[in-house]
Design a protein around this motif. Structure first.
Motif, PDB file in Angstrom:
ATOM      1  N   ALA A 105      -6.334  23.928 -22.180  1.00  0.00           N
ATOM      2  CA  ALA A 105      -4.981  24.465 -22.350  1.00  0.00           C
ATOM      3  C   ALA A 105      -4.194  23.491 -23.214  1.00  0.00           C
ATOM      4  O   ALA A 105      -4.274  22.281 -23.007  1.00  0.00           O
ATOM      5  N   PRO A 106      -3.454  24.010 -24.191  1.00  0.00           N
ATOM      6  CA  PRO A 106      -2.652  23.105 -25.017  1.00  0.00           C
ATOM      7  C   PRO A 106      -1.527  22.459 -24.208  1.00  0.00           C
ATOM      8  O   PRO A 106      -1.096  23.005 -23.197  1.00  0.00           O
ATOM      9  N   TYR A 107      -1.102  21.285 -24.620  1.00  0.00           N
ATOM     10  CA  TYR A 107      -0.006  20.616 -23.920  1.00  0.00           C
ATOM     11  C   TYR A 107       0.909  19.929 -24.930  1.00  0.00           C
ATOM     12  O   TYR A 107       0.552  19.707 -26.076  1.00  0.00           O
ATOM     13  N   PHE A 108       2.147  19.643 -24.466  1.00  0.00           N
ATOM     14  CA  PHE A 108       3.169  19.071 -25.355  1.00  0.00           C
ATOM     15  C   PHE A 108       3.442  17.610 -25.015  1.00  0.00           C
ATOM     16  O   PHE A 108       3.671  17.264 -23.857  1.00  0.00           O
ATOM     17  N   TYR A 109       3.428  16.769 -26.049  1.00  0.00           N
ATOM     18  CA  TYR A 109       4.007  15.432 -25.918  1.00  0.00           C
ATOM     19  C   TYR A 109       5.435  15.535 -26.428  1.00  0.00           C
ATOM     20  O   TYR A 109       5.665  16.045 -27.538  1.00  0.00           O
ATOM     21  N   VAL A 110       6.395  15.076 -25.616  1.00  0.00           N
ATOM     22  CA  VAL A 110       7.796  15.344 -25.980  1.00  0.00           C
ATOM     23  C   VAL A 110       8.629  14.075 -26.082  1.00  0.00           C
ATOM     24  O   VAL A 110       8.197  13.001 -25.649  1.00  0.00           O
ATOM     25  N   ASN A 111       9.839  14.251 -26.637  1.00  0.00           N
ATOM     26  CA  ASN A 111      10.787  13.148 -26.858  1.00  0.00           C
ATOM     27  C   ASN A 111      10.094  11.945 -27.465  1.00  0.00           C
ATOM     28  O   ASN A 111      10.165  10.824 -26.958  1.00  0.00           O
ATOM     29  N   LEU A 112       9.404  12.204 -28.564  1.00  0.00           N
ATOM     30  CA  LEU A 112       8.553  11.176 -29.163  1.00  0.00           C
ATOM     31  C   LEU A 112       9.346  10.117 -29.917  1.00  0.00           C
ATOM     32  O   LEU A 112      10.420  10.383 -30.438  1.00  0.00           O
ATOM     33  N   THR A 113       8.778   8.939 -29.930  1.00  0.00           N
ATOM     34  CA  THR A 113       9.261   7.880 -30.810  1.00  0.00           C
ATOM     35  C   THR A 113       8.021   7.383 -31.551  1.00  0.00           C
ATOM     36  O   THR A 113       6.896   7.622 -31.086  1.00  0.00           O
ATOM     37  N   PRO A 114       8.187   6.695 -32.677  1.00  0.00           N
ATOM     38  CA  PRO A 114       7.004   6.190 -33.393  1.00  0.00           C
ATOM     39  C   PRO A 114       6.121   5.310 -32.486  1.00  0.00           C
ATOM     40  O   PRO A 114       4.892   5.402 -32.555  1.00  0.00           O
ATOM     41  N   GLU A 115       6.742   4.537 -31.607  1.00  0.00           N
ATOM     42  CA  GLU A 115       5.948   3.678 -30.710  1.00  0.00           C
ATOM     43  C   GLU A 115       5.081   4.532 -29.793  1.00  0.00           C
ATOM     44  O   GLU A 115       3.898   4.262 -29.595  1.00  0.00           O
ATOM     45  N   ARG A 116       5.736   5.570 -29.235  1.00  0.00           N
ATOM     46  CA  ARG A 116       4.982   6.452 -28.335  1.00  0.00           C
ATOM     47  C   ARG A 116       3.821   7.110 -29.073  1.00  0.00           C
ATOM     48  O   ARG A 116       2.741   7.291 -28.514  1.00  0.00           O
ATOM     49  N   VAL A 117       4.075   7.481 -30.338  1.00  0.00           N
ATOM     50  CA  VAL A 117       3.023   8.143 -31.106  1.00  0.00           C
ATOM     51  C   VAL A 117       1.823   7.213 -31.245  1.00  0.00           C
ATOM     52  O   VAL A 117       0.679   7.624 -31.028  1.00  0.00           O
ATOM     53  N   ARG A 118       2.100   5.961 -31.571  1.00  0.00           N
ATOM     54  CA  ARG A 118       0.999   5.003 -31.708  1.00  0.00           C
ATOM     55  C   ARG A 118       0.213   4.889 -30.405  1.00  0.00           C
ATOM     56  O   ARG A 118      -1.006   4.896 -30.388  1.00  0.00           O
ATOM     57  N   GLU A 119       0.969   4.851 -29.297  1.00  0.00           N
ATOM     58  CA  GLU A 119       0.354   4.735 -27.976  1.00  0.00           C
ATOM     59  C   GLU A 119      -0.504   5.975 -27.684  1.00  0.00           C
ATOM     60  O   GLU A 119      -1.635   5.865 -27.206  1.00  0.00           O
ATOM     61  N   ILE A 120       0.069   7.151 -27.996  1.00  0.00           N
ATOM     62  CA  ILE A 120      -0.626   8.405 -27.711  1.00  0.00           C
ATOM     63  C   ILE A 120      -1.911   8.514 -28.525  1.00  0.00           C
ATOM     64  O   ILE A 120      -2.962   8.892 -28.015  1.00  0.00           O
ATOM     65  N   VAL A 121      -1.804   8.134 -29.821  1.00  0.00           N
ATOM     66  CA  VAL A 121      -2.985   8.226 -30.681  1.00  0.00           C
ATOM     67  C   VAL A 121      -4.084   7.308 -30.135  1.00  0.00           C
ATOM     68  O   VAL A 121      -5.236   7.705 -30.009  1.00  0.00           O
TER      69      VAL A 121
END
Lengths: 601, 351, 162
Positions: A80-96
């Motif tokens: 099932a698809p899911y959403f990462y929300v209220n992103l910041t560049p730092e969070r993006v790096r962490e998520i990746v």
């Protein structure tokens, strides 16, 4: 030239090329404003760093969850698809690093629950799903199949009949049966006819049209081509607000793509049918949302409405029969053609079919766009979908229909939202702006706000609107300044009736609605202003006075320090006092006082 | 032509297909008030005074713009209609300077007329009059935009009939005003001073300069005549008070259809001018002295004869005037060809 | 035409004439020509409206009437940066009035005015449709959302430095 068979081939190819892992970043105006471009840049950089060549990082429009922007949607085959929300560049790096590379979902950044619960997305079907700049992406969602079908298999009156039987009504505010408009235009005699898309979305607080144009421009283009074929038009215009630069960009690109693929222009999809589509930019005039004013504006004149009849269907743009529908109305059309009139007519209520998109705004937790079946109750929209009011504050009213609409008080929160129910309680559907108002708003001030808007936007052609809106605003200004009398309330009602009866167009006829409906449900607030010279919500600063309770004041001097005009006197450990004449009633002292010693009257 | 039957205030009238409710009403003497309508101009439906109730229609309809159809039932004076018209008047008067006592248009002002008819005082929503400077740049007429009700008749007549397009609407909402571009004076525009806008203005926003403060008090006699400036034959009314011309108004003549040019409308001052020649003058002993027409013509005939005798028939030419009628010009050439005996005829336009 | 204006804007005037040439005789040409002319000059002074009127053979009062009807046309030269405060309903409910007040007092000008140094012009704009991020302002093409009064100083500073 593209045929129906070509469409199927493009769809298959597009789907087969799609990678198993996709991340979609919402890049509509809201997303961009919240910083989505930086998010995407970071995502691409991080993706490269971690060598995620099996991921596709795609762009999309707006899914409607504005409160959570910037955000991205993660698709993995079989999940099932899911959403990462209220992103910041730092969070993006962490998520990746953690998720996309390491396979560990970061639940703390994922939007829980069912984000699109209770919604049914027809007009918004592709928004936040496809890349709006990719025609192939649109075709992969069965785009242009409806156009192909009508051109190859349907007779013109049959198309009109499908729209009529679907029960679709205009989504721009009036709610006129769309099929009838198509029929009138189709039957009007004339060698040259026009189809116009009204994308002059001017109701403050409504942005569904922008979202559709930014997220799914081809849906509108396809629908206009279908309409043009059905009514016998060969030329069309999209009249779009200049305040929507991103929508203009995407429309321009989409029109060019469609022309290149033979989906617009001469001999569309191998048929005899030709349709040329142009973009016209508005120049800042709310009244141009009125269809005859819009026509005047395309003709290069001041956007002043004309009396109807003659209706545009018989005498419109340059005196020729013209069909005008709004963006959301058009966005429904291809799906209705593909799924049939009965399918659409089964959704919604007896007289309001299908769904309606609402722009939730104001004092609500989950601001954004929602699409629900007609007849959904307001309570469900505000609480189940919108997540209620911030800080658990009480719902006071919802304002629908913008400056032409009215408010729905808490007592009517279980009203089903459809054209007729809203009219019955003195509001209107309008284009779908739904502003939630909490207990801290003054309803007289809300009415004044809307009148200020109509005064500014009246075209000035007819006296009931040109002069009437100004006089009405002056009365409201008197009342909010504490200078009103009970006679003023009588004047408001009288003037409202005169404006409704006498104004030339919908703008003037509906301009008194915000006043009428607040008077209907919050008359006590008006009387508090005129009889007691008191604003119950404390919004109207001219009549709001602050007092320090000597029993509660502990002499901490916090209020003395925060007062911007030094109107509070008192030394440490002495009881403070507010100098009446100097006080500007900003309320800063009340907010600051730790002992609850300052009250408002 | 197909005939239709339309019921207005419970009386059935027949009319040709394609005419408006207002046209049928007016043709049959049914009074419907209008401020922005003029039969010679395009229809805009702006002033909202002509609203009527049409059975089966949603809301009130403007009689000026609604084409009648067979079987239509119209009511021109229902409660809603009267309420709506009163509201329009109340609003128009709310910021209108209450200067009726000294107003040039009093007595012929449509706003005043309807305010009287509908008993509207304009006192309900009092507001400051709008701030506009008086434009007195043009010698023939004044523009007082405080008095304007934005009906747009002047804009349309200037654009659609005169073709000068000197006026337009500017701004929007209650800031809307009528006038030349950039708020300039009227003399800085393409205005030809024909005064048609003044004739069309239903209030006193546009008024002629000459005769001001006199026209209302004077015992005006209207003398219908033909304008003498050129051969077109425009019909005019001279507005005369005790043998003094105070103004000119156009008359619906076959040649001018109710319009005039600047000369016909405003070029009448010479009539009462002290320098004006009223009898022929002949020179006696080096002095010009008044003479009778018989004396003067006898002198001209005698001189012509002697010139012809001395220098021949080709020695005389005639210049006729573009201000003369065709008949007069015909007589002039007849005189030369048949009496004098040459073809030496020309006229002033080639001078 | 004012000679100073003609020398100062020689290039733009050339392009304006080209533009008029492309649109002459076309239906509904006035508004797109005015929009493009405003892109060229930054505003629509009398001189430019005069050229358009002559070029498209549209009476001057009509050109001026259109320019003053639509709020996006301006006859006043704007500052280097356009600060547009959204005054839509959602923004209003969420405190746009305070945001506007803060910007006005920081810049010392009212809506529609330009600062003396020619750096900023403040506009009150209609709903830009970013209601989900209310209150919002835009500076040039940049959108700033979810604003609080305390953010304004920093945002404006950024543009002073450029």
């Amino acid at each position: 030239m593209t045929t129906v068979q070509d469409l199927a081939r493009i769809k298959d190819l597009q789907l087969s090329q799609r990678r198993g892992k996709r991340v979609l970043v919402g890049l509509a105006t809201c997303g961009v404003a919240a910083g989505a471009e930086a998010i995407r840049t970071e995502l691409l950089a991080a993706g490269e760093k971690f060598g995620l060549s099996d991921f596709a990082f795609d762009r999309t429009g707006c899914i409607g969850l504005c409160a959570y922007e910037p955000m991205m949607e993660v698709h993995r085959q079989g999940e099932a698809p899911y959403f990462y929300v209220n992103l910041t560049p730092e969070r993006v790096r962490e998520i990746v690093e953690e998720d996309f590379s390491g396979g560990r979902k970061l639940d703390q950044y994922i939007l829980g629950g069912e984000p699109l619960k209770s919604q049914l997305r027809i007009a918004l079907r592709n928004c936040g799903v496809i890349d709006p700049d990719s025609l192939e992406d649109y075709i992969a969602q069965d785009g242009y199949l409806a156009l192909g079908t009508v051109l190859s298999t349907m007779k013109r009156p049959d198309i009109v009949d499908v729209i009529k039987r679907s029960g679709l009504r205009g989504r721009g505010g009036g709610g006129f049966p769309t099929g009838l408009k198509w029929e009138f235009t189709a039957k009007a005699p004339g060698d040259h006819k026009y189809v116009i898309c009204n994308a002059d979305e001017g109701d403050p607080g409504a942005f569904m049209d922008r979202s559709i144009l930014e997220g799914d421009p081809h849906a509108v283009i396809e629908a206009m081509a279908i309409a043009a074929y059905a009514v016998g038009a060969s030329e069309g215009y999209i009249y779009v607000r200049a305040e929507y630069p991103l929508a203009v960009d995407r429309l321009n690109r989409a029109i060019a793509q469609a022309e290149e693929m033979g989906l617009l222009g001469e001999g569309i999809m191998g048929s005899e049918f030709s349709f040329h589509l142009h973009l016209k930019l508005g120049s800042g005039a709310f009244v141009c949302g009125e269809e005859t004013a819009l026509i005047a504006s395309i003709e290069g004149q001041r956007g002043m409405p004309r009396p109807r009849p003659p209706f545009p269907a018989s005498k419109g743009l340059w005196g020729k029969p013209t069909l005008i529908n709004n963006v959301e109305t058009f966005a429904n059309v291809p799906t209705i053609i593909r799924n049939g009139a009965d399918w659409f007519a089964a959704i919604g209520t007896d007289k309001s079919k299908g769904t309606k998109v609402f722009a939730l705004g104001g004092n609500i937790n989950k601001t954004g766009l929602v699409e629900v079946p007609m007849g959904t109750r307001l309570r469900e929209v505000v609480y189940d979908i919108g997540g209620g009011l911030p800080g658990g504050k009480a719902f006071k009213a919802a304002q629908t229909g913008g400056p032409s609409g009215g408010c729905i008080p808490a007592a009517h929160i279980d009203t089903p939202i459809d054209y007729d129910s809203l009219l019955a309680i003195g509001s209107m559907m309008g284009s779908g702006g739904l502003i939630v108002i909490d207990e801290h708003a003054c309803m007289v001030d809300v009415a004044r706000f809307f009148l200020e808007f109509t005064v500014d936007e009246s075209c000035g052609k007819c006296p009931p609107c040109r002069v009437g809106t100004r006089r009405m605003l002056q009365v409201l200004e008197r009342i909010t300044a504490g200078q009103g009398t009970e006679e003023d309330i009588v004047k408001l009602k009288d003037l409202a009736e005169g404006m409704k009866l006498g104004s030339l167009c919908g703008l003037g006829q509906s301009a008194p609605n915000p006043v009428m409906s607040t008077l209907r449900y919050f008359e006590d607030e008006y009387y508090a202003h005129v009889r007691e010279k008191r604003c119950p919500a404390g919004v109207c600063t001219a009549i709001t006075k602050y007092w320090i309770d000597p029993e509660k004041c502990r002499g901490c001097t916090l209020c003395v320090k925060v007062c911007p005009v030094s109107a509070i006197t008192g030394k440490v450990k002495e009881i403070h006092e507010i100098e009446r004449d100097a006080c500007i009633s900003c309320g800063a002292c009340q907010e600051k006082c730790p002992f609850d010693a300052i009250s408002r009257r | 032509m197909t005939e239709i039957r339309v019921k207005i205030d419970n009386v059935t009238y027949t009319a040709p297909e394609g005419v408006t409710i207002l046209e049928i009403a007016r043709a049959n003497g049914v009074e419907v008030p209008t401020l922005c309508y003029h039969p010679k101009l395009s229809i805009v439906g702006a002033c909202r005074m002509c609203v009527v109730e049409v059975a089966g229609s949603r809301g009130l309809m403007t009689a000026c713009s609604t084409v009648a159809v067979d079987g239509m039932e119209v009511n021109t004076r229902t409660d809603a209609v009267v309420k709506s018209r009163r509201n329009v008047l109340e609003l128009l008067l709310s910021d209108h300077p209450m200067e009726c006592l000294t107003c040039e248009a009093a007595g012929k002002c449509s706003l005043q007329k309807y305010a009287y008819e509908y008993s509207v005082t304009g006192a309900t929503y009092q507001a400051e009059p709008r701030d506009h400077d008086l434009d007195s740049s043009n010698p023939f007429y004044l523009r007082d935009m405080r008095m304007c009700i934005t009906c747009g008749q002047c804009v349309r007549v200037c654009d659609e009939i005169v073709g000068a397009s000197a006026l337009g609407f500017s701004e929007r909402g209650d800031r809307t005003f009528v006038g030349p571009a950039f708020g300039h004076n009227i003399t800085d525009t393409t205005c030809v001073s024909c005064g048609s806008c003044v004739d069309f203005c239903p209030t006193t926003a546009l008024t002629s300069t000459h005769g001001r403060n006199r026209l209302r008090t004077a015992n005006i006699r209207k003398v219908t005549t033909t304008c003498g400036y050129c051969g077109v034959g425009c019909q005019i009314n001279l507005l005369v008070d005790r043998n003094e011309i105070l103004g000119v108004e156009p008359v619906e003549g076959p040649a001018n259809d109710g319009f005039l040019c600047v000369k016909g409308k405003y070029g009448f001052n010479f009539v009462n001018h002290p320098d004006r020649l009223k009898t022929p003058l002949v020179r006696r002993n080096g002095q010009l002295v008044e003479a009778s027409w018989d004396e003067a013509l006898e002198l001209v005939a005698r001189k012509f004869s002697s010139i012809i005798d001395q220098h021949g028939r080709q020695s005389i030419m005639s210049l006729s005037s573009a201000r003369c009628t065709n008949e007069e010009n015909y007589l002039m050439q007849k005189l030369f060809r048949a009496v004098i005996g040459n073809n030496n005829i020309d006229h002033c336009a080639r001078l | 035409m004012d000679n100073a204006f003609a020398t100062q804007h020689k290039e733009e005037l050339g392009r304006l004439r080209e533009l008029i040439g492309q649109y002459r005789g076309r239906h509904g040409a006035l508004i797109p020509v005015l929009q493009k002319a405003q892109d060229l000059f930054g505003y629509l002074p009398i001189e430019v409206q005069g050229i358009i009127s002559e070029g498209l053979r549209i009476p001057l009062p009509e050109v001026y009437g259109v320019v003053t009807f639509y709020s996006q046309f301006t006859m006043v030269k704007k500052g280097k940066h356009q600060v547009a405060v959204c005054l839509g309903t959602a923004c209003y409910i969420r405190g746009a009035k305070d945001i506007l007040g803060e910007i006005q007092s920081r810049l010392g000008i009212e809506v529609g005015q330009t600062t003396d140094d020619g750096l900023f012009t403040i506009d009150g704009t209609r709903c830009i449709g970013a209601c989900g991020l209310a209150p919002v302002i835009t500076i040039d093409k940049e959108v700033y959302g979810r604003l609080e009064v305390r953010h304004i100083k920093g945002i404006l500073e950024k543009y002073r430095e450029d």
